[in-house]
Structure formats: C-alpha cells, structure tokens
Design a protein around this motif. Structure first.
Motif, short mmCIF file in Angstrom:
data_model
loop_
_atom_site.label_atom_id
_atom_site.label_comp_id
_atom_site.label_asym_id
_atom_site.label_seq_id
_atom_site.Cartn_x
_atom_site.Cartn_y
_atom_site.Cartn_z
N VAL A 71 -21.60 13.70 -32.66
CA VAL A 71 -21.39 11.65 -32.58
C VAL A 71 -20.42 11.44 -31.99
CG1 VAL A 71 -20.55 10.52 -34.56
CG2 VAL A 71 -22.38 13.01 -35.33
N THR A 72 -18.89 11.74 -31.46
CA THR A 72 -18.29 10.93 -30.73
C THR A 72 -18.30 11.68 -29.60
OG1 THR A 72 -16.29 11.94 -32.13
CG2 THR A 72 -15.88 12.19 -30.00
N GLY A 73 -19.20 12.32 -28.60
CA GLY A 73 -19.78 12.25 -27.83
C GLY A 73 -21.10 11.46 -27.47
N LEU A 74 -21.60 10.94 -28.34
CA LEU A 74 -22.79 10.32 -28.18
C LEU A 74 -22.47 8.70 -28.24
CD1 LEU A 74 -25.42 9.30 -28.14
CD2 LEU A 74 -25.44 9.79 -30.65
N ASN A 75 -21.27 8.44 -29.06
CA ASN A 75 -20.87 7.04 -29.29
C ASN A 75 -19.54 6.73 -27.73
OD1 ASN A 75 -21.47 6.15 -31.99
ND2 ASN A 75 -19.82 7.65 -32.45
N THR A 76 -19.19 8.12 -27.06
CA THR A 76 -18.05 7.56 -26.10
C THR A 76 -19.38 7.82 -24.71
OG1 THR A 76 -16.62 9.38 -26.76
CG2 THR A 76 -17.08 8.84 -23.99
N ALA A 77 -19.90 8.20 -24.60
CA ALA A 77 -21.29 7.34 -23.73
C ALA A 77 -21.94 6.72 -23.76
CB ALA A 77 -22.87 9.09 -23.57
N GLU A 78 -22.36 6.52 -24.96
CA GLU A 78 -23.26 4.90 -25.74
C GLU A 78 -22.20 3.73 -24.72
OE1 GLU A 78 -25.18 3.94 -28.92
OE2 GLU A 78 -27.00 5.31 -28.12
N GLN A 120 -27.06 12.91 -18.84
CA GLN A 120 -26.85 14.21 -19.87
C GLN A 120 -26.31 14.34 -21.22
OE1 GLN A 120 -28.69 16.76 -18.36
NE2 GLN A 120 -28.21 17.84 -21.03
N ALA A 121 -25.17 13.73 -20.54
CA ALA A 121 -24.21 13.45 -22.47
C ALA A 121 -25.25 12.43 -22.86
CB ALA A 121 -23.00 12.45 -21.53
N LEU A 122 -25.67 11.66 -22.63
CA LEU A 122 -26.03 11.19 -24.07
C LEU A 122 -27.50 11.70 -24.67
CD1 LEU A 122 -27.20 7.28 -21.99
CD2 LEU A 122 -25.95 8.24 -24.19
N LYS A 123 -28.20 12.95 -23.37
CA LYS A 123 -29.61 13.59 -23.61
C LYS A 123 -28.28 15.24 -24.95
CE LYS A 123 -32.68 17.14 -21.44
NZ LYS A 123 -33.63 17.40 -20.91
N PHE A 124 -27.23 15.50 -24.47
CA PHE A 124 -26.96 16.19 -25.21
C PHE A 124 -26.42 15.93 -26.13
CE2 PHE A 124 -23.71 19.33 -25.97
CZ PHE A 124 -23.92 20.81 -26.01
N ASN A 125 -25.57 15.20 -26.28
CA ASN A 125 -25.11 15.18 -27.59
C ASN A 125 -25.51 13.73 -28.70
OD1 ASN A 125 -22.23 15.07 -27.49
ND2 ASN A 125 -22.62 14.29 -25.39
N GLY A 126 -27.09 13.19 -28.19
CA GLY A 126 -27.48 12.54 -29.20
C GLY A 126 -28.88 13.42 -29.77
N GLY A 127 -28.88 14.58 -29.09
CA GLY A 127 -29.94 15.43 -28.93
C GLY A 127 -28.32 16.53 -30.25
N GLY A 128 -27.72 16.72 -30.09
CA GLY A 128 -27.16 17.27 -31.00
C GLY A 128 -27.30 16.57 -32.31
N HIS A 129 -27.11 15.79 -32.31
CA HIS A 129 -27.27 14.55 -33.64
C HIS A 129 -28.06 14.69 -34.41
CE1 HIS A 129 -25.56 11.53 -36.53
NE2 HIS A 129 -26.09 10.41 -35.30
N ILE A 130 -30.00 14.19 -33.41
CA ILE A 130 -30.87 13.91 -34.26
C ILE A 130 -31.45 15.25 -34.48
CG2 ILE A 130 -33.43 14.12 -33.87
CD1 ILE A 130 -32.86 11.81 -31.57
#
Length: 227
Positions: A65-72, A92-102
């Motif tokens: 979640v933290t990584g996704l917010n930072t990447a966005e 790639q950061a969006l894919k990895f962290n967004g995928g992890g959240h989903i």
C-alpha cells in the motif's frame, strides 16, 4: 501495533483500481489504505498461525500500500513534467505494489474462520461449475495444488473465470502480478511469507491445509457476479 488477539474492524472498501477511477493529473489523489481483516489474526489457527497473519497483513500488505501510494505520487509528478522516461521507469513499481494490494485484498476475503463457514464446501452454481469443469471438488483441489506448488519462486495460484469460454480455469501468476486474463475468484498466496514460519519450505503442506479455511461463500459471490 495491533495485538494478535484483537478483533479487527469490519473490512473497509479500498479505493477502486480501475483506470476510470484515477483522478486527472494535478488533482488531489485519495490514498490507498490497508483494509482491515474481517476476523482476528488468530482466527485461522491452526491452519494459518496468528504470527503469520499479523506479519502478512500488518507488515507485508502495508508495504504494498505504501509503495503504491509513493509510485502514484511520483507518476503524477512525472506526468506533470511530461517526463515520459520517468513514467516508463515507474510502471514496474506500480505493477508490483498495485498488484500486491489487489491480490491481498482478495486473499483476505477468500479466507474465513471455520466458525464463520471457512472450509465448508461450495454449493449451488459454483459447485456445479467446479464439477463440470474439473470433475469434482477433490479433483479441482488436486489440480490446483499441483499447479500452484509448481510456481517457481514467488507468486499466486488462482481459480479464475474465463469470460470468453464461460469456464472456470486454474491460472498462476508470478510475483505480485494481478490476474488480468480472467476474473479472479479465489487466490492463494505462495510467497514464502505466507507460510514459511509455519510450514517451512514444504509448500504442498500449506496448500493442503488452506482448504480448511477457504471462504467458499465469498468465492461463490464473486462467481455469481460474473457467470
């Protein structure tokens, strides 16, 4: 830090991850948040330990979640500067962290304590579909475990619905890649952080135990929404 025996608040609805919901560049962005578990950290014992659940949810999912917010945030800045190179570098950061959240947001609801129906076999339309596409629930479990145990490194095993064929299919994804080719109905995390503290390197034992806490009612609801 949350106490292990603390009852989690009702599951919050996380912000949708569809591109249509994304705000325009420069608009105030609503941050993603860690969804609460709909059960206690120790509620899935003895099949999944409280220690694993606490670390998996409170530490690992929060990291995504933290990584996704930072990447966005960085992506918004790159778009504002029209820095295409930076936008590409951030995908790639969006894919990895967004995928992890989903993936994890689905995973938590795919599980339930036995006192809340975890482990009870599917009924109705979902049971009929499993029998039609795999032969029986036991045959499905055997095939699912074999394909998911064979994931190299880290990844996920999925029961997905193929809208084109209108059939249930077993699919695996690497790392935190979200399932995009099918509608995800049931996801099982086979990263080591999901089981190693309890099952060590014996992934098949974890895949055998998890059926005792699978929330087939949740899977059936997901199936009914698309089938």
């Amino acid at each position: 830090m949350l106490a292990i025996a603390q009852r989690a608040a009702p599951l919050r609805t996380s912000r949708a991850l569809s591109s249509a919901a994304l705000p325009a560049v420069g608009a105030l962005r609503t941050k993603y948040t860690l969804p609460d578990l709909p059960y206690d950290y120790n509620a899935l014992e003895p099949y999944i330990s409280a220690e694993i659940m606490q670390l998996h949810h409170f530490k690992h999912h929060q990291t995504y979640v933290t990584g996704l917010n930072t990447a966005e945030e960085k992506m918004d800045a790159a778009k504002a500067k029209k820095d295409v190179r930076e936008e590409i570098a951030l995908t790639q950061a969006l894919k990895f962290n967004g995928g992890g959240h989903i993936n994890h947001s689905i995973f938590w609801t795919n599980l339930a304590p036995q006192k809340q129906g975890g482990g009870e076999p599917p009924k109705g339309a979902l049971a009929n579909a499993i029998n039609a596409d795999f032969g029986s629930l036991d045959e499905f479990k055997t095939k699912f475990a074999a394909q998911t145990a064979a994931v190299q490194g880290s990844g996920w095993g999925w029961l997905g619905y193929n809208k084109a064929t209108k059939k249930l299919e077993i699919v695996t994804t690497a790392n935190q890649d979200p399932l995009l080719t099918h509608t995800p109905l049931l996801g099982v995390d086979v990263w080591e952080h999901a089981y190693y503290l309890q099952y060590k390197n014996v992934r098949p034992d974890y895949l055998k135990a998890i059926w005792s806490v699978v929330n087939w009612k949740n899977v059936a609801e997901r199936h009914a929404a698309v089938a």
